[in-house]
Design a protein around this motif. Structure first.
Motif, short mmCIF file in Angstrom:
data_model
loop_
_atom_site.label_atom_id
_atom_site.label_comp_id
_atom_site.label_asym_id
_atom_site.label_seq_id
_atom_site.Cartn_x
_atom_site.Cartn_y
_atom_site.Cartn_z
N MET A 373 0.84 -1.26 0.01
CA MET A 373 -0.02 0.21 0.00
C MET A 373 0.81 1.53 0.08
SD MET A 373 -3.12 0.71 0.10
CE MET A 373 -4.03 -0.74 0.62
N LEU A 374 2.02 1.32 0.73
CA LEU A 374 2.60 2.44 0.88
C LEU A 374 3.46 2.75 -0.64
CD1 LEU A 374 4.23 2.53 4.41
CD2 LEU A 374 2.65 4.10 3.62
N LEU A 375 3.97 1.51 -1.21
CA LEU A 375 4.84 1.64 -2.29
C LEU A 375 3.55 2.33 -3.22
CD1 LEU A 375 6.36 -1.67 -2.61
CD2 LEU A 375 7.52 0.61 -2.45
N ALA A 376 2.34 2.07 -3.57
CA ALA A 376 1.39 2.77 -4.30
C ALA A 376 1.11 3.96 -4.11
CB ALA A 376 0.12 1.76 -4.22
N ILE A 377 1.05 4.27 -2.72
CA ILE A 377 0.79 5.53 -2.44
C ILE A 377 1.52 6.41 -2.34
CG2 ILE A 377 -0.41 7.11 -0.60
CD1 ILE A 377 -2.49 5.36 -1.91
N THR A 378 2.95 6.29 -1.72
CA THR A 378 4.03 7.23 -1.65
C THR A 378 5.30 7.24 -2.57
OG1 THR A 378 5.40 5.69 -0.25
CG2 THR A 378 3.68 7.14 0.83
N LEU A 406 9.49 -6.71 -4.82
CA LEU A 406 9.97 -6.57 -6.25
C LEU A 406 8.81 -6.52 -6.90
CD1 LEU A 406 13.02 -9.00 -5.98
CD2 LEU A 406 12.88 -6.53 -5.92
N PRO A 407 7.79 -7.58 -7.07
CA PRO A 407 6.78 -7.54 -7.67
C PRO A 407 5.74 -6.11 -7.57
CG PRO A 407 6.30 -9.18 -6.38
CD PRO A 407 7.67 -8.89 -6.26
N ALA A 408 5.82 -5.90 -6.42
CA ALA A 408 5.01 -4.62 -6.03
C ALA A 408 5.51 -3.46 -6.68
CB ALA A 408 4.78 -4.46 -4.51
N THR A 413 5.63 1.49 -10.47
CA THR A 413 6.74 2.31 -10.92
C THR A 413 6.15 2.67 -12.25
OG1 THR A 413 8.95 2.50 -11.65
CG2 THR A 413 8.13 0.39 -12.26
N GLY A 414 6.39 3.94 -12.55
CA GLY A 414 5.94 4.63 -13.88
C GLY A 414 4.49 4.94 -13.90
N ARG A 415 3.77 4.42 -12.94
CA ARG A 415 2.32 4.73 -12.99
C ARG A 415 1.91 6.26 -12.35
NH1 ARG A 415 0.84 0.65 -16.40
NH2 ARG A 415 1.85 -1.40 -15.59
N PRO A 416 0.85 6.42 -12.40
CA PRO A 416 0.27 7.82 -11.97
C PRO A 416 0.50 7.73 -10.37
CG PRO A 416 -1.11 7.11 -13.57
CD PRO A 416 -0.27 5.96 -13.48
N GLN A 417 1.15 8.78 -9.80
CA GLN A 417 1.23 8.92 -8.30
C GLN A 417 -0.02 9.61 -7.64
OE1 GLN A 417 4.87 10.23 -6.95
NE2 GLN A 417 6.15 9.83 -8.67
N MET A 418 0.01 9.35 -6.42
CA MET A 418 -1.02 10.17 -5.53
C MET A 418 -0.54 11.41 -5.29
SD MET A 418 -3.48 8.52 -2.53
CE MET A 418 -5.28 9.32 -2.15
N GLN A 419 -0.25 12.40 -6.13
CA GLN A 419 0.35 13.55 -6.28
C GLN A 419 0.28 14.42 -7.33
OE1 GLN A 419 4.32 14.00 -4.73
NE2 GLN A 419 4.46 16.20 -5.06
N LEU A 420 -0.50 15.52 -7.42
CA LEU A 420 -0.58 16.15 -8.84
C LEU A 420 0.38 17.27 -8.90
CD1 LEU A 420 -4.51 16.35 -8.39
CD2 LEU A 420 -3.11 14.39 -9.24
N ARG A 421 0.59 17.70 -9.93
CA ARG A 421 1.21 18.98 -10.46
C ARG A 421 0.04 20.06 -10.31
NH1 ARG A 421 2.59 15.34 -14.80
NH2 ARG A 421 4.61 14.66 -14.96
#
Length: 428
Positions: A373-378, A406-408, A413-421
């Motif tokens: 979860m943290l890898l995806a969110i942060t 590793l698989p997570a 990686t390279g996907r949209p983050q939970m942070q916006l421009r």
């Protein structure tokens, strides 16, 4: 026979002499202690207000402390209160929170009181955000403003780094988290000198911040789950599956983030956006229950003490509700960070896996759920691994966490983050 040629190895960066590092110690110590005390003061004030709002006040009114009615009233009222701060207080409680991460910009001093007030109201009122992002921003702003005046010979860029490291160390109660974050931030950047020379001052600030917090408030991230024994092949499989599932679920929230944020932006005014967010949060609390309120760290302890008291369906509901509450709170304008609510969602998912398959050790389920979860969110790899490991304090899990990451990581990686421009598009 051709004569062999040897290529000279590139010279390593020269180490800084001790006399070059000694002047940084005193500023790092002062910033570390001050950052920790500010974090402790904000957290303590918010806890006192939370105690009143969710204890004596509903008791005096004859309403259940965590009844659906009171949760709804409190979350809407918190949206109104924070909306007033964002609207009327000078500085408008800082920049758009959806654009901020742990590496906060240097804000001017007039902005900081409103940001502290909005953060304290949010922490006490129940939205699913933590104190990390705004408190780091406040400490960075104060350190940069005071540092250049009191020690003008020091580099201007030093003070924000010290404040960030000190606050992260204070948040987690250990300087290891600060060192990992700073090391990750330095990766790929040109550095003058060796890595440890560059992290010497931030690590000093993080250590002082962590020690001050430990002495003042005695924080503890360990959930006191039963220790895990020697891992087996089934544990490797469980770690891979749970971490990947948590990463995919977190990615769903990250994917939805720009759309939910854009929906709230259409309301255009903080006195519409934040109360509307409070309404949605109240509805989510009615579904998920009171454990899905607040930043989530204390609530994880409640789940971990007696996981048998909840079914797999209840854990799954709390996971989805907490993640949705994090998404709404971060989108509508509440000032707060996303790490601790994501930790709750990951822990609940891991306990759901344990409830579904009792052979999955609860410590393994919690740690790998938090990791994914943290890898995806942060997208903070070291912080994700560190947080997942310290929650369960079981040395045998560390190797499993490294394998599961590793698989997570490949999934996120390279996907949209939970942070916006600033234009509302997601970072990648």
């Amino acid at each position: 026979m051709a004569q062999e040629t040897t290529q000279p190895s590139p010279p390593s960066a020269p180490a800084a002499p001790a006399r070059a590092l000694l002047p940084f110690i005193l500023p790092a110590v002062v910033v570390g202690v001050a950052a920790s005390l500010l974090l402790t003061a904000v957290s303590a004030a918010a806890e006192q207000l939370q105690h009143v709002l969710w204890g004596p006040l509903p008791d005096a009114l004859g309403v259940g402390r965590y009844s659906v009615l009171w949760m709804f009233v409190m979350l809407v009222a918190t949206g109104i209160a924070v909306g007033l701060v964002v609207w009327k207080v000078p500085g408008h409680a800082g920049p758009e929170p959806a654009t901020l991460a742990l590496d906060a910009p240097v804000l001017p001093p007039p902005v900081l009181p409103g940001l502290v007030l909005a953060t304290g109201l949010m922490l006490a009122g129940g939205p699913s955000l933590g104190p990390e992002n705004p408190v780091i921003a406040v400490n960075v702003g104060l350190a940069a403003w005071l540092g250049v005046r009191l020690r003008p010979r020091m580099p201007d860029t030093l003070w924000p780094v010290l404040a960030e490291a000190a606050t992260i160390g204070a948040l987690f109660g250990t300087p290891v988290a600060a060192a990992l974050v700073i090391s990750e931030a330095l990766a790929g950047r040109p550095m003058a000198g060796r890595l440890w020379d560059n992290v010497f001052a931030p690590l000093t600030a993080g250590a002082c911040g962590a020690m001050t917090t430990t002495l003042v408030s005695h924080p503890a991230l360990d959930l006191d789950l039963p220790p895990m024994g020697h891992p087996h092949a089934k544990d490797v499989l469980a770690a891979l599956v749970i971490a990947s599932a948590a990463a995919l679920l977190g990615m769903c929230a990250a994917r939805a983030f720009p759309y939910v944020h854009a929906g709230f932006r259409r309301l255009r005014h903080p006195m519409l956006m934040l109360p509307a967010g409070g309404v949605l949060l109240g509805a989510l609390a009615a579904v998920g229950g009171h454990l899905t309120l607040f930043k989530g760290l204390s609530e994880i302890g409640v789940l971990a003490r007696a996981p048998q008291d909840w079914s797999a369906g209840q854990f799954a509901t709390m996971t989805v509700v907490k993640l949705a509450a994090l998404l709404v709170a971060a989108s509508c304008g509440f000032r707060g960070g996303r790490i601790f609510p994501a930790v709750f969602a990951g822990a609940a998912l891991g306990l759901c896996a344990h409830a579904l398959v009792p052979a999955v050790h609860p410590a393994l389920g919690v740690s790998t759920g938090v990791l994914g979860m943290l890898l995806a969110i942060t997208r903070q790899g070291w912080v994700s691994l560190f947080t997942a490991a310290v929650l369960v304090a079981s040395p045998s899990i560390i190797a499993l966490l490294c394998i599961a990451s590793l698989p997570a990581w490949l999934l996120v990686t390279g996907r949209p983050q939970m942070q916006l421009r600033a234009d509302g598009t997601p970072l990648r």
